[in-house]
Design a protein around this motif. Structure first.
Motif, PDB file in Angstrom:
ATOM      1  N   LEU A   2      -1.888 -31.115 -20.533  1.00  0.00           N
ATOM      2  CA  LEU A   2      -3.212 -30.604 -20.846  1.00  0.00           C
ATOM      3  C   LEU A   2      -3.987 -30.369 -19.563  1.00  0.00           C
ATOM      4  O   LEU A   2      -3.986 -31.183 -18.672  1.00  0.00           O
ATOM      5  N   ALA A   4      -7.894 -29.143 -18.307  1.00  0.00           N
ATOM      6  CA  ALA A   4      -9.258 -28.819 -18.730  1.00  0.00           C
ATOM      7  C   ALA A   4     -10.113 -28.637 -17.492  1.00  0.00           C
ATOM      8  O   ALA A   4      -9.903 -29.291 -16.488  1.00  0.00           O
ATOM      9  N   ALA A  43     -13.663 -32.283 -20.194  1.00  0.00           N
ATOM     10  CA  ALA A  43     -13.014 -32.901 -21.342  1.00  0.00           C
ATOM     11  C   ALA A  43     -11.826 -33.692 -20.822  1.00  0.00           C
ATOM     12  O   ALA A  43     -11.020 -33.183 -20.067  1.00  0.00           O
ATOM     13  N   ARG A  44     -11.739 -34.928 -21.196  1.00  0.00           N
ATOM     14  CA  ARG A  44     -10.668 -35.797 -20.708  1.00  0.00           C
ATOM     15  C   ARG A  44      -9.759 -36.207 -21.850  1.00  0.00           C
ATOM     16  O   ARG A  44     -10.226 -36.548 -22.932  1.00  0.00           O
ATOM     17  N   PHE A  45      -8.454 -36.195 -21.568  1.00  0.00           N
ATOM     18  CA  PHE A  45      -7.502 -36.711 -22.552  1.00  0.00           C
ATOM     19  C   PHE A  45      -7.765 -38.194 -22.721  1.00  0.00           C
ATOM     20  O   PHE A  45      -7.880 -38.925 -21.747  1.00  0.00           O
ATOM     21  N   ASP A  76      -3.834 -34.761 -29.981  1.00  0.00           N
ATOM     22  CA  ASP A  76      -4.320 -35.267 -28.706  1.00  0.00           C
ATOM     23  C   ASP A  76      -5.843 -35.299 -28.800  1.00  0.00           C
ATOM     24  O   ASP A  76      -6.460 -34.316 -29.191  1.00  0.00           O
ATOM     25  N   LEU A  78      -9.475 -35.408 -27.118  1.00  0.00           N
ATOM     26  CA  LEU A  78     -10.202 -35.095 -25.900  1.00  0.00           C
ATOM     27  C   LEU A  78     -11.616 -35.643 -26.028  1.00  0.00           C
ATOM     28  O   LEU A  78     -12.198 -35.624 -27.105  1.00  0.00           O
ATOM     29  N   VAL A 112      -9.674 -25.422 -22.456  1.00  0.00           N
ATOM     30  CA  VAL A 112      -8.482 -26.159 -22.852  1.00  0.00           C
ATOM     31  C   VAL A 112      -7.312 -25.181 -22.820  1.00  0.00           C
ATOM     32  O   VAL A 112      -7.317 -24.177 -23.531  1.00  0.00           O
ATOM     33  N   TYR A 120      -5.582 -30.700 -31.496  1.00  0.00           N
ATOM     34  CA  TYR A 120      -6.525 -31.536 -30.763  1.00  0.00           C
ATOM     35  C   TYR A 120      -7.608 -32.062 -31.690  1.00  0.00           C
ATOM     36  O   TYR A 120      -7.976 -31.406 -32.658  1.00  0.00           O
ATOM     37  N   ILE A 122     -11.463 -33.205 -30.826  1.00  0.00           N
ATOM     38  CA  ILE A 122     -12.437 -33.251 -29.738  1.00  0.00           C
ATOM     39  C   ILE A 122     -13.585 -34.137 -30.189  1.00  0.00           C
ATOM     40  O   ILE A 122     -14.231 -33.862 -31.201  1.00  0.00           O
TER      41      ILE A 122
END
Length: 138
Positions: A2, A4, A43-45, A76, A78, A112, A120, A122
Protein backbone atom coordinates in the motif's frame (compact mmCIF):
# COMPACT_ATOMS: atom_id res chain seq x y z
CA UNK A 1 2.28 -2.88 -0.91
CA UNK A 2 0.00 0.00 0.00
CA UNK A 3 1.22 3.46 -0.91
CA UNK A 4 -0.46 6.62 0.37
CA UNK A 5 0.47 10.26 0.00
CA UNK A 6 -1.11 13.64 0.74
CA UNK A 7 -0.83 17.31 -0.09
CA UNK A 8 -3.03 20.23 0.87
CA UNK A 9 -4.80 22.73 -1.36
CA UNK A 10 -5.77 26.17 -0.13
CA UNK A 11 -9.06 27.76 -1.12
CA UNK A 12 -8.52 31.27 -2.49
CA UNK A 13 -10.73 33.74 -4.40
CA UNK A 14 -10.91 32.89 -8.10
CA UNK A 15 -8.34 34.86 -10.07
CA UNK A 16 -7.83 32.54 -13.01
CA UNK A 17 -5.27 30.36 -11.21
CA UNK A 18 -5.49 26.69 -10.34
CA UNK A 19 -8.31 24.31 -11.06
CA UNK A 20 -11.90 25.42 -10.44
CA UNK A 21 -13.90 22.95 -8.36
CA UNK A 22 -17.55 23.17 -7.35
CA UNK A 23 -16.92 23.90 -3.69
CA UNK A 24 -18.66 27.21 -3.47
CA UNK A 25 -19.13 30.55 -5.14
CA UNK A 26 -16.00 32.00 -6.72
CA UNK A 27 -13.48 29.50 -5.31
CA UNK A 28 -10.45 28.16 -7.13
CA UNK A 29 -7.75 25.79 -5.96
CA UNK A 30 -4.04 26.49 -6.01
CA UNK A 31 -1.88 23.42 -5.47
CA UNK A 32 1.27 23.47 -3.42
CA UNK A 33 4.21 21.31 -4.43
CA UNK A 34 3.80 17.78 -3.02
CA UNK A 35 5.55 17.60 0.34
CA UNK A 36 7.97 14.92 1.47
CA UNK A 37 5.77 11.86 2.04
CA UNK A 38 7.77 10.83 5.10
CA UNK A 39 7.03 14.08 6.95
CA UNK A 40 3.45 14.54 5.71
CA UNK A 41 0.52 13.17 7.75
CA UNK A 42 -1.10 10.56 5.50
CA UNK A 43 -3.47 7.62 5.61
CA UNK A 44 -1.58 4.93 7.47
CA UNK A 45 -2.02 1.18 7.29
CA UNK A 46 -3.24 0.10 10.71
CA UNK A 47 -4.30 -3.54 10.59
CA UNK A 48 -6.43 -6.07 8.72
CA UNK A 49 -9.97 -6.87 9.72
CA UNK A 50 -12.27 -9.65 8.65
CA UNK A 51 -15.91 -8.68 8.32
CA UNK A 52 -18.43 -11.52 8.52
CA UNK A 53 -22.14 -11.18 7.91
CA UNK A 54 -25.21 -12.94 6.54
CA UNK A 55 -27.22 -11.68 3.60
CA UNK A 56 -29.77 -13.29 1.28
CA UNK A 57 -28.56 -13.65 -2.31
CA UNK A 58 -30.80 -14.14 -5.32
CA UNK A 59 -34.58 -14.53 -5.43
CA UNK A 60 -37.05 -17.37 -5.26
CA UNK A 61 -39.85 -17.92 -7.73
CA UNK A 62 -42.28 -17.37 -4.84
CA UNK A 63 -40.92 -13.82 -4.43
CA UNK A 64 -39.66 -14.55 -0.91
CA UNK A 65 -36.06 -13.92 0.03
CA UNK A 66 -33.88 -17.03 0.14
CA UNK A 67 -32.08 -18.17 3.28
CA UNK A 68 -29.16 -15.85 4.11
CA UNK A 69 -25.72 -16.92 2.97
CA UNK A 70 -22.67 -16.51 5.20
CA UNK A 71 -20.22 -14.05 3.65
CA UNK A 72 -16.93 -12.49 4.65
CA UNK A 73 -14.36 -9.94 3.49
CA UNK A 74 -10.77 -9.28 4.51
CA UNK A 75 -9.99 -5.55 4.53
CA UNK A 76 -6.84 -3.51 5.07
CA UNK A 77 -7.69 -0.75 7.53
CA UNK A 78 -6.32 2.74 6.86
CA UNK A 79 -6.33 5.56 9.41
CA UNK A 80 -7.04 9.17 8.41
CA UNK A 81 -6.43 12.00 10.95
CA UNK A 82 -9.73 13.46 12.16
CA UNK A 83 -8.64 17.05 11.45
CA UNK A 84 -8.78 16.37 7.68
CA UNK A 85 -12.50 17.12 7.96
CA UNK A 86 -15.36 15.74 5.87
CA UNK A 87 -15.03 13.58 2.78
CA UNK A 88 -16.28 15.71 -0.12
CA UNK A 89 -15.18 13.84 -3.25
CA UNK A 90 -13.58 10.65 -4.53
CA UNK A 91 -11.69 10.73 -7.83
CA UNK A 92 -9.36 8.41 -9.72
CA UNK A 93 -6.23 8.98 -11.75
CA UNK A 94 -4.44 6.07 -13.39
CA UNK A 95 -4.20 3.32 -10.76
CA UNK A 96 -4.82 5.65 -7.80
CA UNK A 97 -7.97 6.56 -5.92
CA UNK A 98 -7.98 10.03 -4.38
CA UNK A 99 -10.13 10.80 -1.34
CA UNK A 100 -10.71 14.58 -0.90
CA UNK A 101 -11.41 16.00 2.57
CA UNK A 102 -12.42 19.58 3.44
CA UNK A 103 -11.91 21.28 6.80
CA UNK A 104 -11.90 25.00 7.65
CA UNK A 105 -11.09 26.13 4.10
CA UNK A 106 -8.35 23.54 3.48
CA UNK A 107 -8.86 20.76 0.96
CA UNK A 108 -6.64 17.73 1.62
CA UNK A 109 -6.21 14.64 -0.48
CA UNK A 110 -5.31 11.08 0.42
CA UNK A 111 -4.04 8.95 -2.46
CA UNK A 112 -4.44 5.19 -2.23
CA UNK A 113 -2.60 3.20 -4.90
CA UNK A 114 -4.44 0.33 -6.61
CA UNK A 115 -7.57 0.70 -4.45
CA UNK A 116 -9.53 -1.32 -7.01
CA UNK A 117 -7.37 -4.40 -6.29
CA UNK A 118 -7.90 -4.63 -2.51
CA UNK A 119 -10.70 -4.07 -0.04
CA UNK A 120 -10.14 -1.23 2.44
CA UNK A 121 -11.82 0.11 5.56
CA UNK A 122 -10.95 3.78 6.08
CA UNK A 123 -11.37 4.94 9.66
CA UNK A 124 -10.87 8.27 11.41
CA UNK A 125 -8.29 8.59 14.17
CA UNK A 126 -7.95 11.34 16.78
CA UNK A 127 -4.79 13.31 15.99
CA UNK A 128 -2.93 15.05 18.78
CA UNK A 129 -0.07 17.55 18.96
CA UNK A 130 -0.84 18.90 15.47
CA UNK A 131 1.85 21.23 14.13
CA UNK A 132 1.61 22.96 10.75
CA UNK A 133 4.75 24.61 9.38
CA UNK A 134 4.37 27.15 6.58
CA UNK A 135 7.16 27.15 3.99
CA UNK A 136 7.84 29.66 1.24
CA UNK A 137 7.93 28.43 -2.34
CA UNK A 138 11.47 28.16 -3.67
Amino acid sequence: MLRATMFALALVPAVGLGVAVGLGSGAALVAQEPQDVVSAPVARFSHQEEERYEMPLGVRSSGRSPRPSKLGELRDTLRIPDYYGNLVEITTIQDNTVFWYLSEGVLRNVVVAAADQRAYAITRAKASKLEIELRANK
